[in-house]
Design an enzyme around this catalytic site. Structure first.
Site, short mmCIF file in Angstrom:
data_model
loop_
_atom_site.label_atom_id
_atom_site.label_comp_id
_atom_site.label_asym_id
_atom_site.label_seq_id
_atom_site.Cartn_x
_atom_site.Cartn_y
_atom_site.Cartn_z
N ASP A 1 0.86 -1.19 0.00
CA ASP A 1 0.00 0.00 0.00
C ASP A 1 0.90 1.24 0.00
OD1 ASP A 1 -3.20 0.60 1.00
OD2 ASP A 1 -1.74 2.24 1.17
N ASN B 1 -12.88 -2.38 2.52
CA ASN B 1 -13.67 -1.17 2.73
C ASN B 1 -14.71 -1.14 1.62
OD1 ASN B 1 -12.25 -0.20 4.99
ND2 ASN B 1 -10.66 0.66 3.67
N GLY C 1 -14.62 4.35 3.52
CA GLY C 1 -13.26 4.70 3.13
C GLY C 1 -12.80 4.11 1.81
N GLN C 2 -13.71 3.45 1.08
CA GLN C 2 -13.27 2.92 -0.22
C GLN C 2 -12.98 4.09 -1.16
OE1 GLN C 2 -15.93 0.21 -2.30
NE2 GLN C 2 -14.41 -0.22 -3.88
N SER C 3 -11.74 4.12 -1.65
CA SER C 3 -11.35 5.22 -2.52
C SER C 3 -10.88 4.73 -3.89
CB SER C 3 -10.22 6.03 -1.87
OG SER C 3 -9.09 5.20 -1.63
N HIS D 1 -10.16 -4.71 -3.50
CA HIS D 1 -8.84 -4.92 -2.89
C HIS D 1 -9.01 -5.30 -1.43
CE1 HIS D 1 -9.87 -0.63 -2.82
NE2 HIS D 1 -9.28 -0.56 -1.64
N LEU D 2 -8.29 -6.33 -1.04
CA LEU D 2 -8.28 -6.80 0.33
C LEU D 2 -7.04 -6.23 1.01
CD1 LEU D 2 -9.64 -8.72 2.41
CD2 LEU D 2 -8.12 -10.52 1.55
P1 DGP Z 1 -9.42 1.98 0.13
O1 DGP Z 1 -9.37 3.26 0.90
O2 DGP Z 1 -9.98 0.81 0.94
O3 DGP Z 1 -10.09 2.14 -1.22
O4 DGP Z 1 -7.92 1.60 -0.12
C1 DGP Z 1 -7.19 2.08 -1.21
C2 DGP Z 1 -5.76 1.93 -0.83
O5 DGP Z 1 -4.99 1.96 -2.00
C3 DGP Z 1 -5.24 3.04 0.07
O6 DGP Z 1 -4.80 2.48 1.31
C4 DGP Z 1 -4.09 3.65 -0.70
C5 DGP Z 1 -3.80 2.65 -1.78
N1 DGP Z 1 -3.45 3.21 -3.05
C6 DGP Z 1 -4.17 4.11 -3.78
N2 DGP Z 1 -3.54 4.39 -4.92
C7 DGP Z 1 -2.40 3.63 -4.93
C8 DGP Z 1 -1.32 3.50 -5.84
O7 DGP Z 1 -1.27 4.11 -6.91
N3 DGP Z 1 -0.32 2.64 -5.50
C9 DGP Z 1 -0.33 1.95 -4.33
N4 DGP Z 1 0.69 1.14 -4.07
N5 DGP Z 1 -1.35 2.04 -3.44
C10 DGP Z 1 -2.35 2.89 -3.73
#
Ligand code: DGP
Length: 113
Positions: free
Chosen positions: A30, A86, A92-94, A99-100
């Site tokens: 992450d 999420n 908080g899903q962004s 994704h887990l």
């Molecule tokens: P969520 O908030 O559950 O949708 O988690 C999305 C996660 O993805 C967040 O913890 C940050 C991560 N993330 C977003 N964009 C990128 C990226 O471009 N690269 C990586 N490695 N992680 C990312």
């Protein structure tokens, strides 16, 4: 999905620290880690999120958890780790490619907030 950031990571078009991949799943660090271990386990198939998943996605959803368990074993965090989906913006899903989250390596509080 051409514009999905996680699809682009799978295709090698966007950078990420890859942890594991196979024919069904892809795992990477992450970008904003919330614990010493914080990796994202995703299906190669573009699934928008848990509430959009279909009955035919049941196997891959279960498989993502088995991959998480394997990574937890490899990292020595089996004494306590957490797997999280999420679901929806209020949780908080962004990123809208399923994704887990696998979090571990520190004490994890409950409720998560
Ligand atoms: P969520 O908030 O559950 O949708 O988690 C999305 C996660 O993805 C967040 O913890 C940050 C991560 N993330 C977003 N964009 C990128 C990226 O471009 N690269 C990586 N490695 N992680 C990312």
């Amino acid at each position: 999905m051409p514009d999905c950031i996680f699809c682009r990571i799978i295709r090698g078009e966007a950078p990420a620290k890859k942890v594991y991949e196979d024919e069904r799943a892809f795992v990477f660090e992450d970008i904003n880690p919330q614990a010493p271990t914080h990796v994202l386990i995703i299906p190669r198939k573009h699934i928008v999120g848990m509430k959009e998943a279909q009955p035919e996605d049941a196997e891959i959803i279960g498989y993502l958890h088995l991959v998480a368990a394997q990574i937890a074993r490899e990292r020595g965090i089996e004494d306590g780790y957490r797997t999280v989906f999420n679901v929806g913006p209020r949780a908080g899903q962004s990123v809208f490619h399923l994704h887990l989250h696998l979090l571990g390596g520190r004490s994890l509080r409950w409720p998560p907030g």
